[in-house]
Design a protein around this motif. Structure first.
Motif, PDB file in Angstrom:
ATOM      1  N   GLY A  56       3.869   2.922   2.796  1.00 52.93           N
ATOM      2  CA  GLY A  56       4.105   1.532   2.428  1.00 52.93           C
ATOM      3  C   GLY A  56       4.788   0.722   3.502  1.00 52.93           C
ATOM      4  N   CYS A  57       5.375   1.382   4.507  1.00 54.73           N
ATOM      5  CA  CYS A  57       5.993   0.642   5.606  1.00 54.73           C
ATOM      6  C   CYS A  57       4.910  -0.010   6.463  1.00 54.73           C
ATOM      7  CB  CYS A  57       6.834   1.571   6.469  1.00 54.73           C
ATOM      8  SG  CYS A  57       8.356   2.159   5.687  1.00 54.73           S
ATOM      9  N   LEU A  69      -2.017  -5.866  11.569  1.00 60.05           N
ATOM     10  CA  LEU A  69      -1.152  -5.164  10.627  1.00 60.05           C
ATOM     11  C   LEU A  69      -1.313  -3.656  10.829  1.00 60.05           C
ATOM     12  CD1 LEU A  69       0.683  -5.541   8.055  1.00 60.05           C
ATOM     13  CD2 LEU A  69      -1.416  -5.327   6.717  1.00 60.05           C
ATOM     14  N   VAL A  70      -0.201  -2.946  10.996  1.00 63.11           N
ATOM     15  CA  VAL A  70      -0.198  -1.483  11.029  1.00 63.11           C
ATOM     16  C   VAL A  70       0.600  -1.007   9.830  1.00 63.11           C
ATOM     17  CG1 VAL A  70       0.377   0.594  12.340  1.00 63.11           C
ATOM     18  CG2 VAL A  70      -0.315  -1.491  13.558  1.00 63.11           C
ATOM     19  N   VAL A  71       0.025  -0.097   9.059  1.00 65.42           N
ATOM     20  CA  VAL A  71       0.653   0.335   7.804  1.00 65.42           C
ATOM     21  C   VAL A  71       0.538   1.842   7.652  1.00 65.42           C
ATOM     22  CG1 VAL A  71      -1.474  -0.103   6.498  1.00 65.42           C
ATOM     23  CG2 VAL A  71       0.726  -0.055   5.298  1.00 65.42           C
ATOM     24  N   ARG A  72       1.556   2.452   7.074  1.00 60.45           N
ATOM     25  CA  ARG A  72       1.495   3.883   6.776  1.00 60.45           C
ATOM     26  C   ARG A  72       1.031   4.060   5.339  1.00 60.45           C
ATOM     27  NH1 ARG A  72       3.183   8.360   9.382  1.00 60.45           N
ATOM     28  NH2 ARG A  72       4.601   7.249  10.808  1.00 60.45           N
ATOM     29  N   GLY A  73      -0.056   4.807   5.161  1.00 60.32           N
ATOM     30  CA  GLY A  73      -0.644   5.001   3.851  1.00 60.32           C
ATOM     31  C   GLY A  73       0.100   6.005   2.995  1.00 60.32           C
ATOM     32  N   LYS A  74      -0.318   6.114   1.750  1.00 65.19           N
ATOM     33  CA  LYS A  74       0.287   7.076   0.829  1.00 65.19           C
ATOM     34  C   LYS A  74       0.105   8.504   1.317  1.00 65.19           C
ATOM     35  CE  LYS A  74      -0.350   4.111  -3.242  1.00 65.19           C
ATOM     36  NZ  LYS A  74      -1.057   3.959  -4.537  1.00 65.19           N
ATOM     37  N   ASP A  75      -0.961   8.735   2.099  1.00 58.13           N
ATOM     38  CA  ASP A  75      -1.216  10.062   2.657  1.00 58.13           C
ATOM     39  C   ASP A  75      -0.453  10.316   3.948  1.00 58.13           C
ATOM     40  OD1 ASP A  75      -2.538   8.310   4.283  1.00 58.13           O
ATOM     41  OD2 ASP A  75      -4.509   9.271   4.135  1.00 58.13           O
ATOM     42  N   GLY A  76       0.391   9.363   4.348  1.00 57.27           N
ATOM     43  CA  GLY A  76       1.169   9.501   5.576  1.00 57.27           C
ATOM     44  C   GLY A  76       0.448   9.046   6.829  1.00 57.27           C
ATOM     45  N   TYR A  97       8.667  -6.481  10.009  1.00 57.55           N
ATOM     46  CA  TYR A  97       8.590  -5.217   9.295  1.00 57.55           C
ATOM     47  C   TYR A  97       8.720  -5.463   7.796  1.00 57.55           C
ATOM     48  CZ  TYR A  97       9.599  -3.232  13.903  1.00 57.55           C
ATOM     49  OH  TYR A  97       9.560  -2.903  15.236  1.00 57.55           O
ATOM     50  N   GLY A  98       8.125  -4.572   7.030  1.00 59.50           N
ATOM     51  CA  GLY A  98       8.242  -4.660   5.588  1.00 59.50           C
ATOM     52  C   GLY A  98       7.822  -3.361   4.940  1.00 59.50           C
ATOM     53  N   SER A  99       7.883  -3.349   3.615  1.00 62.57           N
ATOM     54  CA  SER A  99       7.455  -2.183   2.850  1.00 62.57           C
ATOM     55  C   SER A  99       6.949  -2.656   1.498  1.00 62.57           C
ATOM     56  CB  SER A  99       8.619  -1.200   2.669  1.00 62.57           C
ATOM     57  OG  SER A  99       8.205  -0.064   1.935  1.00 62.57           O
ATOM     58  N   ALA A 100       5.816  -2.104   1.063  1.00 65.04           N
ATOM     59  CA  ALA A 100       5.228  -2.508  -0.210  1.00 65.04           C
ATOM     60  C   ALA A 100       4.316  -1.392  -0.710  1.00 65.04           C
ATOM     61  CB  ALA A 100       4.438  -3.797  -0.054  1.00 65.04           C
ATOM     62  N   PRO A 101       4.231  -1.207  -2.040  1.00 65.91           N
ATOM     63  CA  PRO A 101       3.315  -0.183  -2.566  1.00 65.91           C
ATOM     64  C   PRO A 101       1.862  -0.570  -2.409  1.00 65.91           C
ATOM     65  CG  PRO A 101       4.339  -1.419  -4.350  1.00 65.91           C
ATOM     66  CD  PRO A 101       5.027  -1.841  -3.095  1.00 65.91           C
ATOM     67  N   ASP A 113      -5.069  -1.559  -1.445  1.00 66.43           N
ATOM     68  CA  ASP A 113      -4.341  -0.311  -1.284  1.00 66.43           C
ATOM     69  C   ASP A 113      -3.941  -0.144   0.175  1.00 66.43           C
ATOM     70  OD1 ASP A 113      -4.059   0.892  -3.835  1.00 66.43           O
ATOM     71  OD2 ASP A 113      -6.211   1.372  -3.847  1.00 66.43           O
ATOM     72  N   LEU A 114      -3.042   0.803   0.416  1.00 63.86           N
ATOM     73  CA  LEU A 114      -2.510   0.980   1.762  1.00 63.86           C
ATOM     74  C   LEU A 114      -3.548   1.512   2.741  1.00 63.86           C
ATOM     75  CD1 LEU A 114       0.999   2.459   0.852  1.00 63.86           C
ATOM     76  CD2 LEU A 114       0.394   0.071   1.319  1.00 63.86           C
ATOM     77  N   ASP A 115      -4.674   2.020   2.225  1.00 64.32           N
ATOM     78  CA  ASP A 115      -5.752   2.454   3.113  1.00 64.32           C
ATOM     79  C   ASP A 115      -6.715   1.323   3.444  1.00 64.32           C
ATOM     80  OD1 ASP A 115      -7.134   2.097   0.760  1.00 64.32           O
ATOM     81  OD2 ASP A 115      -7.837   4.174   0.591  1.00 64.32           O
TER      82      ASP A 115
END
Length: 402
Positions: A56-57, A69-76, A97-101, A113-115
């Motif tokens: 979510g980061c 945008l670069v994001v880390r998914g639920k799978d890491g 920077y931010g964080s969101a589900p 979704d994060l993917d």
């Protein structure tokens, strides 16, 4: 004359081993051309993966007018996207920077979704195909703890740089870093003048008296030793410690590990370490500096105690944003293992000095008396290399789009 024809004429007028024609430093057409022909086609360092530690980061930033945008998914997994909603194009996340589900567009609440896949889009009807409206991906490579992106549809080859960078940076284990500080400097100068200044130390003995205390400002190209016994001894110690140091380069990158001035183990005001929690204890903490540089936009130095990354982004034909990031070991405690003002002091001074030099250079280039001048191929070899690379990539773009 079309903008592409104008750029072609400017490039054709460039003399070998000389600075560029005036228009390439001053004209709005050059700015638009550089974004498409240079920044869009190049691999760029987005930061360190430690900046996005948890699912979510995200990190949002701009390359010229283009939001990314670069994001880390639920799978890491880290993924990069164009930061624009697939509905009507609104920016999803503001720069920073931010964080969101999930990623939610602030305009009409389309949700991803994060993917990058589209999760929800209200009132679009039964025939609407969510699977066809995921976020547009951006090429991303994560190597030795560092993140690199490319906006091109067909990115330049990356693997050779990735392998070499892993070998040189691996012993410092950048995955164990944390971001300690950031800085933004607005410079009223063309990005190429900013980077030309960053690619040489011809000006350093007089322009950077503080940096000269620990940094070998009189060396040339990749900090060549010229059979200096102190440097030869350093190289032997790096061989004994298993740390690669030989200067290497590819079409758009350079890597080298070099000795600092005698008695210095860090790039600091006095040559002393700025953080007592080191990244490595190899050779007693005396590992010089690992320097890597990527054209068009950045250089970095990693000593045993911290990492500094310098990155420039064009904002206008005569305006550039210079971003600096400082990293330390993730277990280092501010106020105990390092003092933030001391960590930033030398590079803040150096960057301000370079800002004055680049802006003064820009004002002079605007003169009707400006003529491209010759580089010192002893002191400005990397500047000549940079402008050669720029012209080659620009000419390839012109040829492909003519």
């Amino acid at each position: 004359m079309t903008d592409l024809a104008w750029a072609a004429a400017q490039l054709k007028a460039r003399q070998p081993d000389h600075s560029l024609p005036q228009g390439l430093y001053t004209d709005q057409r050059a700015f638009a051309f550089d974004l498409e022909a240079i920044y869009r086609q190049s691999w760029l360092m987005a930061g360190m993966e430690c900046e996005l530690p948890d699912p979510g980061c995200y990190l949002a930033f701009s390359i010229g007018d283009w939001p990314v945008l670069v994001v880390r998914g639920k799978d890491g997994t880290l993924r990069a996207f164009h930061n624009t909603c697939r509905h009507r194009g609104s920016i999803l996340c503001q720069n920073g920077y931010g964080s969101a589900p999930k990623l939610v567009c602030p305009y009409h609440r389309w949700t991803y979704d994060l993917d990058g896949s589209l999760f929800a889009a209200g009132r679009m009807g039964e025939q609407f195909d969510k699977s066809a409206h995921g976020l547009s991906p951006v090429a991303l490579r994560v190597v030795a703890g560092a993140m690199f992106i490319c906006l091109a549809a067909d990115p330049a080859p990356f693997d050779e740089f990735g392998e070499r960078f892993s070998a040189y940076a691996g012993p410092l284990d950048f995955s164990q870093l944390k971001l300690a500080a950031t800085d933004l400097l607005v410079e009223q100068a063309n990005w190429k003048l900013v980077m030309e200044n960053a690619r040489e130390c011809y000006h350093c003995p007089t322009g950077h008296p503080e940096l000269s205390q620990s940094f070998p400002v009189h060396m040339s190209r990749h900090f060549d030793a010229f059979r200096n016994p102190q440097v030869e001894a350093f190289n032997a110690s790096m061989d004994a410690a298993g740390l690669p140091h030989t200067a290497i380069e590819g079409p758009w990158w350079q890597i080298a590990r070099f000795a600092l001035n005698p008695g210095s183990t860090s790039i600091s005001m006095d040559g002393e370490p700025l953080c007592t929690r080191p990244l490595t204890r190899a050779n007693g903490g005396d590992v010089g500096s690992l320097r890597w540089a990527i054209d068009p936009h950045m250089f970095a130095h990693a000593t045993a105690d911290y990492v500094i990354v310098f990155s420039c982004m064009p904002v206008g034909p005569q305006e550039t944003h210079v971003f600096s990031r400082w990293y330390v070991h993730k277990d280092a405690v501010e106020g105990v293992d390092y003092q933030l003002p001391a960590l930033k002091e030398l590079w803040l001074k150096t960057n301000m000095q370079d800002k004055e030099l680049a802006e003064n250079n820009q004002r002079g280039v605007l003169s009707p008396g400006y003529r491209p001048g010759p580089y010192s191929l002893e002191a400005e070899a990397l500047v000549a290399r940079f402008t050669d690379w720029y012209c080659s990539l620009a000419q390839d773009y012109v040829a492909a789009h003519d």
